[in-house]
Write a protein that holds these residues in place. Structure first.
Motif, PDB file in Angstrom:
ATOM      1  N   PHE A 156     -22.464  37.486  -6.738  1.00 11.00           N
ATOM      2  CA  PHE A 156     -20.955  37.331  -6.591  1.00 11.00           C
ATOM      3  C   PHE A 156     -20.149  35.947  -6.034  1.00 11.00           C
ATOM      4  CE2 PHE A 156     -22.179  41.983  -6.981  1.00 11.00           C
ATOM      5  CZ  PHE A 156     -22.327  41.999  -7.871  1.00 11.00           C
ATOM      6  N   GLN A 157     -21.400  35.555  -5.665  1.00  9.80           N
ATOM      7  CA  GLN A 157     -20.660  33.858  -5.097  1.00  9.80           C
ATOM      8  C   GLN A 157     -20.581  32.847  -5.936  1.00  9.80           C
ATOM      9  OE1 GLN A 157     -22.160  33.251  -0.993  1.00  9.80           O
ATOM     10  NE2 GLN A 157     -22.441  34.637  -0.624  1.00  9.80           N
ATOM     11  N   TRP A 215     -18.549  33.450 -11.373  1.00  6.77           N
ATOM     12  CA  TRP A 215     -17.536  34.600 -10.612  1.00  6.77           C
ATOM     13  C   TRP A 215     -16.816  34.824 -10.580  1.00  6.77           C
ATOM     14  CZ3 TRP A 215     -19.795  39.396 -12.693  1.00  6.77           C
ATOM     15  CH2 TRP A 215     -19.511  40.719 -12.004  1.00  6.77           C
ATOM     16  N   GLN A 216     -16.682  33.614  -8.708  1.00  7.19           N
ATOM     17  CA  GLN A 216     -15.436  33.636  -8.361  1.00  7.19           C
ATOM     18  C   GLN A 216     -14.660  33.305  -9.163  1.00  7.19           C
ATOM     19  OE1 GLN A 216     -15.849  34.315  -4.727  1.00  7.19           O
ATOM     20  NE2 GLN A 216     -16.790  34.741  -5.142  1.00  7.19           N
ATOM     21  N   GLU A 230     -13.582  37.104 -10.515  1.00  6.93           N
ATOM     22  CA  GLU A 230     -12.468  37.690  -9.177  1.00  6.93           C
ATOM     23  C   GLU A 230     -10.706  36.751  -9.045  1.00  6.93           C
ATOM     24  OE1 GLU A 230     -11.848  40.448  -6.541  1.00  6.93           O
ATOM     25  OE2 GLU A 230     -13.754  40.342  -7.349  1.00  6.93           O
ATOM     26  N   LYS A 231     -10.713  36.292  -9.279  1.00 11.65           N
ATOM     27  CA  LYS A 231      -9.821  35.048  -9.118  1.00 11.65           C
ATOM     28  C   LYS A 231      -8.533  35.508 -10.434  1.00 11.65           C
ATOM     29  CE  LYS A 231      -6.763  31.126  -8.446  1.00 11.65           C
ATOM     30  NZ  LYS A 231      -6.981  29.264  -8.900  1.00 11.65           N
ATOM     31  N   TYR A 278      -9.093  38.443 -12.687  1.00 12.77           N
ATOM     32  CA  TYR A 278      -9.018  39.669 -12.729  1.00 12.77           C
ATOM     33  C   TYR A 278     -10.107  40.559 -11.687  1.00 12.77           C
ATOM     34  CZ  TYR A 278      -8.844  37.417 -17.347  1.00 12.77           C
ATOM     35  OH  TYR A 278      -8.631  36.875 -18.218  1.00 12.77           O
ATOM     36  N   GLY A 279      -9.892  39.832 -10.341  1.00 13.71           N
ATOM     37  CA  GLY A 279      -9.822  40.640  -9.506  1.00 13.71           C
ATOM     38  C   GLY A 279      -9.325  42.397  -9.117  1.00 13.71           C
ATOM     39  N   LEU A 312     -11.332  45.138 -10.938  1.00 20.69           N
ATOM     40  CA  LEU A 312     -12.574  45.360 -10.521  1.00 20.69           C
ATOM     41  C   LEU A 312     -12.330  46.183  -8.842  1.00 20.69           C
ATOM     42  CD1 LEU A 312     -14.047  41.624 -10.257  1.00 20.69           C
ATOM     43  CD2 LEU A 312     -13.546  43.125 -12.615  1.00 20.69           C
ATOM     44  N   TYR A 350     -15.999  47.575  -7.078  1.00 20.07           N
ATOM     45  CA  TYR A 350     -16.825  46.802  -6.140  1.00 20.07           C
ATOM     46  C   TYR A 350     -17.571  48.577  -5.190  1.00 20.07           C
ATOM     47  CZ  TYR A 350     -16.734  42.152  -6.939  1.00 20.07           C
ATOM     48  OH  TYR A 350     -16.306  40.743  -7.296  1.00 20.07           O
ATOM     49  N   VAL A 399     -20.060  46.788  -9.492  1.00 26.20           N
ATOM     50  CA  VAL A 399     -18.605  46.007  -9.896  1.00 26.20           C
ATOM     51  C   VAL A 399     -18.609  47.114 -11.685  1.00 26.20           C
ATOM     52  CG1 VAL A 399     -17.045  44.193 -10.469  1.00 26.20           C
ATOM     53  CG2 VAL A 399     -20.032  44.342  -8.775  1.00 26.20           C
ATOM     54  N   THR A 425     -15.133  47.828 -14.021  1.00 29.79           N
ATOM     55  CA  THR A 425     -14.195  48.010 -14.607  1.00 29.79           C
ATOM     56  C   THR A 425     -13.840  49.866 -14.628  1.00 29.79           C
ATOM     57  OG1 THR A 425     -14.589  47.507 -16.785  1.00 29.79           O
ATOM     58  CG2 THR A 425     -13.449  45.691 -15.424  1.00 29.79           C
TER      59      THR A 425
END
Length: 262
Positions: free
Chosen positions: A209-210, A214-215, A218-219, A221-222, A225, A227, A246, A248
């Motif tokens: 996830f790093q 993926w970041q 996250e930016k 559509y975070g 999401l 977790y 993870v 939706t």
């Protein structure tokens, strides 16, 4: 060979996908176009010599040519799709409830309505996954248990991910796993755009996830999401071995972390 590639890339940017005449999004169109240009001059001859009498490039052309016609075919909509499905444990569970779906993995020996022989890291395999996603109805669900071997703590030093998240780029295996995550993010964005829910599973020690792509997910559509940490007790193992889901799917956080005796 050049003319063959040019015909592939011309067709690639004009695809119409399954059900309801839905056109391929511009961002995915550009990505596929880029894959065609970058991948084939390097690997086209390699696959053509190893993919049967028809050859990899010709089979890819055939597959692309069939996609626009699929909208006119009598295809049932999919309620679930399992990517990297292995033994199809989750798919079999869904089928027990009479849900209709498909499982995709490179290990399958044939194509059936239930299984898709698919190498996600080839353009053909990537398009097969996209075509299946386009067959899914709204609120259907994708499960993707991405390969984790290069992301967990056991391999962190041998892959170089202890120093940089993308690891030792001189290693083909590491580069392939980086590419797999990037492609997976494209698939997840397509799911979001089409109203399809997804669940991505990883071991608790995974640092996937790093990954920069993926970041980006996250930016953008975070807020969609969830977790959720669970443990292997759900799979009947009496071990403290956490997993991360993870998703939706808004209902996922409500699930228990461990099954308890009835």
């Amino acid at each position: 060979m050049v003319s063959m590639f040019s015909s592939v890339t011309t067709s690639w940017t004009q695809l119409t996908f399954v059900q309801s005449g839905c056109r391929i999004p511009v961002w995915l169109k550009l990505y596929l176009h880029r894959v065609a240009h970058l991948f084939y001059p390097v690997a086209g001859s390699y696959f053509a010599s190893r993919s049967g009498a028809m050859g990899y490039t010709r089979r890819l052309q055939w597959f692309i040519a069939q996609i626009p016609e699929a909208a006119n075919a009598t295809l049932s909509l999919l309620t679930f799709f399992e990517l990297f499905s292995g033994m199809r444990a989750w798919s079999r569970g869904m089928e027990m409830f009479d849900y209709h779906g498909q499982s995709a993995d490179w290990k399958y020996q044939e194509f059936t309505e239930k299984t898709v022989k698919c190498d996600f890291l080839t353009p053909m395999g990537f398009l097969q996954v996209i075509a299946s996603i386009m067959r899914m109805h709204a609120r259907a669900i994708l499960l993707a248990a991405m390969p984790c071997s290069s992301w967990v703590f056991f391999s962190r030093w041998s892959t170089g991910r202890d120093k940089h998240i993308l690891g030792h780029l001189r290693m083909a295996w590491v580069r392939a796993q980086n590419a797999l995550v990037a492609r997976m993010v494209y698939v997840l964005i397509l799911c979001i755009k089409r109203g399809i829910m997804f669940i991505v599973e990883q071991p608790w020690s995974s640092i996937v996830f790093q990954h920069p792509r993926w970041q980006y997910l996250e930016k953008r559509y975070g807020h969609l999401l969830h977790y959720v940490e669970t443990d292997m007790g759900i799979y009947s193992l009496d071990l403290v071995k956490k997993s991360i889901l993870v998703s939706t799917a808004s209902y996922l956080p409500e699930l228990g972390k461990r099954l308890t005796p009835a």
